[in-house]
Design a protein around this motif. Structure first.
Motif, PDB file in Angstrom:
ATOM      1  N   GLU A  49       0.842  -1.189   0.000  1.00 42.87           N
ATOM      2  CA  GLU A  49       0.000   0.000   0.000  1.00 42.87           C
ATOM      3  C   GLU A  49       0.882   1.247   0.000  1.00 42.87           C
ATOM      4  O   GLU A  49       1.909   1.285   0.667  1.00 42.87           O
ATOM      5  CB  GLU A  49      -0.910   0.031   1.233  1.00 42.87           C
ATOM      6  CG  GLU A  49      -1.871  -1.140   1.325  1.00 42.87           C
ATOM      7  CD  GLU A  49      -2.628  -1.180   2.636  1.00 42.87           C
ATOM      8  OE1 GLU A  49      -3.606  -1.939   2.717  1.00 42.87           O
ATOM      9  OE2 GLU A  49      -2.229  -0.453   3.584  1.00 42.87           O
ATOM     10  N   ALA A  50       0.468   2.228  -0.769  1.00 37.35           N
ATOM     11  CA  ALA A  50       1.170   3.518  -0.801  1.00 37.35           C
ATOM     12  C   ALA A  50       0.146   4.614  -0.531  1.00 37.35           C
ATOM     13  O   ALA A  50      -0.835   4.747  -1.271  1.00 37.35           O
ATOM     14  CB  ALA A  50       1.831   3.738  -2.158  1.00 37.35           C
ATOM     15  N   GLU A  51       0.355   5.372   0.527  1.00 37.87           N
ATOM     16  CA  GLU A  51      -0.569   6.455   0.878  1.00 37.87           C
ATOM     17  C   GLU A  51       0.162   7.786   0.849  1.00 37.87           C
ATOM     18  O   GLU A  51       1.178   7.961   1.505  1.00 37.87           O
ATOM     19  CB  GLU A  51      -1.157   6.233   2.271  1.00 37.87           C
ATOM     20  CG  GLU A  51      -2.110   7.329   2.701  1.00 37.87           C
ATOM     21  CD  GLU A  51      -2.596   7.172   4.133  1.00 37.87           C
ATOM     22  OE1 GLU A  51      -2.953   8.199   4.749  1.00 37.87           O
ATOM     23  OE2 GLU A  51      -2.605   6.034   4.631  1.00 37.87           O
ATOM     24  N   GLN A  52      -0.337   8.710   0.024  1.00 37.64           N
ATOM     25  CA  GLN A  52       0.255  10.040  -0.015  1.00 37.64           C
ATOM     26  C   GLN A  52      -0.084  10.735   1.298  1.00 37.64           C
ATOM     27  O   GLN A  52      -1.251  10.887   1.652  1.00 37.64           O
ATOM     28  CB  GLN A  52      -0.289  10.840  -1.203  1.00 37.64           C
ATOM     29  CG  GLN A  52       0.547  12.048  -1.533  1.00 37.64           C
ATOM     30  CD  GLN A  52       0.140  12.663  -2.852  1.00 37.64           C
ATOM     31  OE1 GLN A  52      -0.798  12.231  -3.495  1.00 37.64           O
ATOM     32  NE2 GLN A  52       0.854  13.690  -3.258  1.00 37.64           N
ATOM     33  N   LYS A  53       0.942  11.126   2.016  1.00 41.76           N
ATOM     34  CA  LYS A  53       0.746  11.580   3.388  1.00 41.76           C
ATOM     35  C   LYS A  53      -0.093  12.848   3.479  1.00 41.76           C
ATOM     36  O   LYS A  53      -0.899  13.005   4.392  1.00 41.76           O
ATOM     37  CB  LYS A  53       2.106  11.807   4.054  1.00 41.76           C
ATOM     38  CG  LYS A  53       2.062  11.847   5.566  1.00 41.76           C
ATOM     39  CD  LYS A  53       3.447  11.845   6.163  1.00 41.76           C
ATOM     40  CE  LYS A  53       3.377  11.837   7.691  1.00 41.76           C
ATOM     41  NZ  LYS A  53       4.724  11.886   8.299  1.00 41.76           N
ATOM     42  N   GLN A  54       0.054  13.738   2.523  1.00 46.03           N
ATOM     43  CA  GLN A  54      -0.640  15.018   2.593  1.00 46.03           C
ATOM     44  C   GLN A  54      -2.104  14.902   2.203  1.00 46.03           C
ATOM     45  O   GLN A  54      -2.979  15.488   2.846  1.00 46.03           O
ATOM     46  CB  GLN A  54       0.062  16.039   1.697  1.00 46.03           C
ATOM     47  CG  GLN A  54      -0.487  17.448   1.844  1.00 46.03           C
ATOM     48  CD  GLN A  54       0.324  18.453   1.055  1.00 46.03           C
ATOM     49  OE1 GLN A  54       1.258  18.098   0.350  1.00 46.03           O
ATOM     50  NE2 GLN A  54      -0.026  19.722   1.161  1.00 46.03           N
ATOM     51  N   THR A  55      -2.395  14.140   1.142  1.00 49.56           N
ATOM     52  CA  THR A  55      -3.763  14.062   0.629  1.00 49.56           C
ATOM     53  C   THR A  55      -4.508  12.816   1.089  1.00 49.56           C
ATOM     54  O   THR A  55      -5.724  12.731   0.928  1.00 49.56           O
ATOM     55  CB  THR A  55      -3.759  14.067  -0.910  1.00 49.56           C
ATOM     56  OG1 THR A  55      -3.093  12.874  -1.373  1.00 49.56           O
ATOM     57  CG2 THR A  55      -3.010  15.281  -1.442  1.00 49.56           C
ATOM     58  N   HIS A  56      -3.771  11.826   1.627  1.00 47.08           N
ATOM     59  CA  HIS A  56      -4.322  10.531   2.043  1.00 47.08           C
ATOM     60  C   HIS A  56      -4.853   9.711   0.863  1.00 47.08           C
ATOM     61  O   HIS A  56      -5.617   8.758   1.061  1.00 47.08           O
ATOM     62  CB  HIS A  56      -5.422  10.694   3.094  1.00 47.08           C
ATOM     63  CG  HIS A  56      -4.970  11.438   4.317  1.00 47.08           C
ATOM     64  ND1 HIS A  56      -3.977  10.962   5.140  1.00 47.08           N
ATOM     65  CD2 HIS A  56      -5.337  12.646   4.827  1.00 47.08           C
ATOM     66  CE1 HIS A  56      -3.768  11.835   6.117  1.00 47.08           C
ATOM     67  NE2 HIS A  56      -4.575  12.858   5.938  1.00 47.08           N
ATOM     68  N   SER A  57      -4.478  10.087  -0.363  1.00 45.52           N
ATOM     69  CA  SER A  57      -4.805   9.247  -1.516  1.00 45.52           C
ATOM     70  C   SER A  57      -4.023   7.948  -1.394  1.00 45.52           C
ATOM     71  O   SER A  57      -2.869   7.950  -0.934  1.00 45.52           O
ATOM     72  CB  SER A  57      -4.429   9.960  -2.818  1.00 45.52           C
ATOM     73  OG  SER A  57      -5.177  11.140  -2.972  1.00 45.52           O
TER      74      SER A  57
END
Length: 215
Positions: A49-57
């Motif tokens: 899993e990869a979660e963009q920390k700023q947008t939570h995408s």
């Protein structure tokens, strides 16, 4: 019978029957921080899993041992499932110079392919991109050998309908971050408190100077 070859990740024994792997790290790709989570699920499949920390995408991919080994076979450098998991663990932890990961968009990957074609003297034409393609991410695990390097592309799908378990993990992580932030603020002295302490130190210095002048 001959015992099965075992590997270890973080002190845990790995073999083809039972693999225990669960790792979360924060990595930076293209000036964006991503929370990368790799683990083996209850079916024995590898989940990334990869979660963009700023947008939570969020993007994710799931591979069975058979599918992952077939993916490595196509690169010309076959790896058994436990070996690949160990390589991924080391790449996430950045504790090996021989393996590392990159996270690319579909556009990034297409540009790389176009440049390779141009370097080989082939004509290149940009393909039309659908929304589903442009939303994908590609985690590239690179393995460097003495005279060559191999790229293992792992396609991650955009998580349009997050699994409740993933949402629970995200909420738990955000709570931990909030708690840690609050504890950090509580442990830091306020501006007024710092000013009062500085004034106290100055007053004590003045007293010492006065005593020294009297002597």
């Amino acid at each position: 019978p001959t015992p099965k070859k075992a590997l270890h990740i973080d002190g845990r024994m790995l073999n083809h029957e039972t693999i225990q792997y669960n790792q979360s790290v924060v990595l930076r790709f293209h000036d964006q921080e991503y929370i990368m989570h790799g683990f083996i699920d209850e079916k024995g499949d590898l989940v990334i899993e990869a979660e963009q920390k700023q947008t939570h995408s969020r993007w994710f991919g799931i591979w069975s041992p058979k599918a992952l080994e077939e993916l490595t076979r196509k690169t010309g450098n076959f790896k058994h499932f436990p070996v690949f998991v160990k390589m991924l663990s080391k790449a996430f932890a950045k504790d090996s110079e021989n393996v590392f990961v990159e996270l690319l968009t579909y556009q990034d990957l297409e540009s790389l392919q176009q440049r390779k074609k141009e370097n080989r003297g082939e004509t290149s034409s940009r393909s039309s991109r659908s929304r589903s393609k442009s939303n994908k991410r590609y985690l590239i695990l690179t393995y460097i050998m003495e005279f060559d390097k191999v790229h293992y592309p792992l396609r991650l799908k955009y998580d349009e309908n997050p699994d409740p378990k993933r949402l629970i993990r995200t909420i738990a992580r955000l709570r931990d971050e909030l708690s840690a932030s609050q504890e950090a603020r509580a442990s830091q002295p306020s501006h007024a408190k710092l000013k009062a302490e500085m004034l106290k130190v100055q007053q004590e210095n003045e007293k010492l100077k006065s005593l020294m002048n009297k002597q």
